[in-house]
Scaffold this motif. Sequence first.
Motif, short mmCIF file in Angstrom:
data_model
loop_
_atom_site.label_atom_id
_atom_site.label_comp_id
_atom_site.label_asym_id
_atom_site.label_seq_id
_atom_site.Cartn_x
_atom_site.Cartn_y
_atom_site.Cartn_z
N ALA A 62 0.83 -1.21 0.00
CA ALA A 62 0.00 0.00 0.00
C ALA A 62 0.87 1.26 0.00
N GLU A 63 1.92 1.27 0.81
CA GLU A 63 2.83 2.42 0.87
C GLU A 63 3.44 2.74 -0.48
N HIS A 64 3.71 1.69 -1.24
CA HIS A 64 4.40 1.86 -2.52
C HIS A 64 3.45 1.71 -3.71
N ARG A 65 2.16 1.75 -3.41
CA ARG A 65 1.12 1.68 -4.43
C ARG A 65 1.28 0.47 -5.36
N LEU A 66 1.63 -0.65 -4.77
CA LEU A 66 1.71 -1.91 -5.52
C LEU A 66 0.34 -2.60 -5.47
N PRO A 67 0.01 -3.39 -6.47
CA PRO A 67 -1.30 -4.05 -6.47
C PRO A 67 -1.41 -5.08 -5.33
N PRO A 68 -2.62 -5.26 -4.80
CA PRO A 68 -2.82 -6.22 -3.70
C PRO A 68 -2.49 -7.66 -4.10
N ALA A 69 -2.74 -8.00 -5.35
CA ALA A 69 -2.50 -9.37 -5.81
C ALA A 69 -1.22 -9.41 -6.66
N ASP A 70 -0.57 -10.57 -6.62
CA ASP A 70 0.62 -10.81 -7.42
C ASP A 70 0.47 -12.19 -8.05
N PRO A 71 -0.22 -12.27 -9.19
CA PRO A 71 -0.54 -13.58 -9.79
C PRO A 71 0.68 -14.46 -10.05
N ASP A 72 1.82 -13.87 -10.43
CA ASP A 72 3.02 -14.69 -10.66
C ASP A 72 3.49 -15.34 -9.36
N ARG A 73 3.54 -14.56 -8.30
CA ARG A 73 3.93 -15.10 -6.98
C ARG A 73 2.94 -16.17 -6.54
N GLU A 74 1.66 -15.91 -6.71
CA GLU A 74 0.64 -16.88 -6.30
C GLU A 74 0.80 -18.19 -7.05
N ARG A 75 1.04 -18.10 -8.37
CA ARG A 75 1.22 -19.30 -9.19
C ARG A 75 2.44 -20.10 -8.71
N ARG A 76 3.55 -19.39 -8.44
CA ARG A 76 4.75 -20.08 -7.95
C ARG A 76 4.50 -20.74 -6.60
N ILE A 103 -4.78 -17.50 -0.02
CA ILE A 103 -4.38 -16.40 -0.89
C ILE A 103 -5.54 -15.42 -1.09
N ALA A 104 -6.74 -15.94 -1.29
CA ALA A 104 -7.90 -15.07 -1.48
C ALA A 104 -8.12 -14.20 -0.24
N GLU A 105 -7.94 -14.76 0.93
CA GLU A 105 -8.10 -14.00 2.16
C GLU A 105 -7.00 -12.95 2.30
N VAL A 106 -5.78 -13.30 1.94
CA VAL A 106 -4.66 -12.35 1.99
C VAL A 106 -4.93 -11.18 1.06
N ILE A 107 -5.37 -11.48 -0.16
CA ILE A 107 -5.66 -10.41 -1.12
C ILE A 107 -6.75 -9.50 -0.58
N ARG A 108 -7.77 -10.08 0.02
CA ARG A 108 -8.84 -9.27 0.62
C ARG A 108 -8.27 -8.34 1.69
N HIS A 109 -7.38 -8.87 2.52
CA HIS A 109 -6.73 -8.03 3.55
C HIS A 109 -5.91 -6.92 2.90
N HIS A 110 -5.17 -7.25 1.86
CA HIS A 110 -4.35 -6.24 1.18
C HIS A 110 -5.22 -5.15 0.56
N GLU A 111 -6.35 -5.54 0.00
CA GLU A 111 -7.27 -4.55 -0.55
C GLU A 111 -7.81 -3.63 0.54
N ASP A 112 -8.15 -4.22 1.69
CA ASP A 112 -8.63 -3.41 2.84
C ASP A 112 -7.56 -2.42 3.29
N ILE A 113 -6.32 -2.90 3.38
CA ILE A 113 -5.21 -2.04 3.81
C ILE A 113 -5.02 -0.90 2.80
N ALA A 114 -5.08 -1.21 1.51
CA ALA A 114 -4.88 -0.19 0.48
C ALA A 114 -5.96 0.88 0.53
N ARG A 115 -7.18 0.50 0.93
CA ARG A 115 -8.28 1.46 1.02
C ARG A 115 -8.20 2.34 2.26
N SER A 116 -7.48 1.88 3.26
CA SER A 116 -7.45 2.65 4.53
C SER A 116 -6.42 3.75 4.55
#
Length: 116
Positions: A62-76, A103-116
Amino acid sequence: MTDQPTTAPADSTEKTGAGVADPAVRAELERLRQSIDNIDAAVVHMLAERFKCTQQVGRLKAEHRLPPADPDRERRQIERLRGLAADAHLDPVFAEKFLTFIIAEVIRHHEDIARS
């Protein structure tokens, strides 16, 4: 995560006499269930630690405006976990479903953090 049915108490058949009556079998069943309970507790504590780390990742993203999800990392990670599961004689499909849920729960948390 236990072998106990959800519709009746775990010892209902033992009390009615329709289930295990042999004291040695009952003792072994209790020993195994205690191990399951201990493992369940360890899994919960490990998940809590994992989510503490992923919360830190979410704040950093969130600090660095990176997306909440990282599909490449998730796939690996899914590929890695499937391999670990196979090595441990655990169904890789189950392991993938489990990690996909996390992973879905983590992404949800990351989205919440980015919105706050």
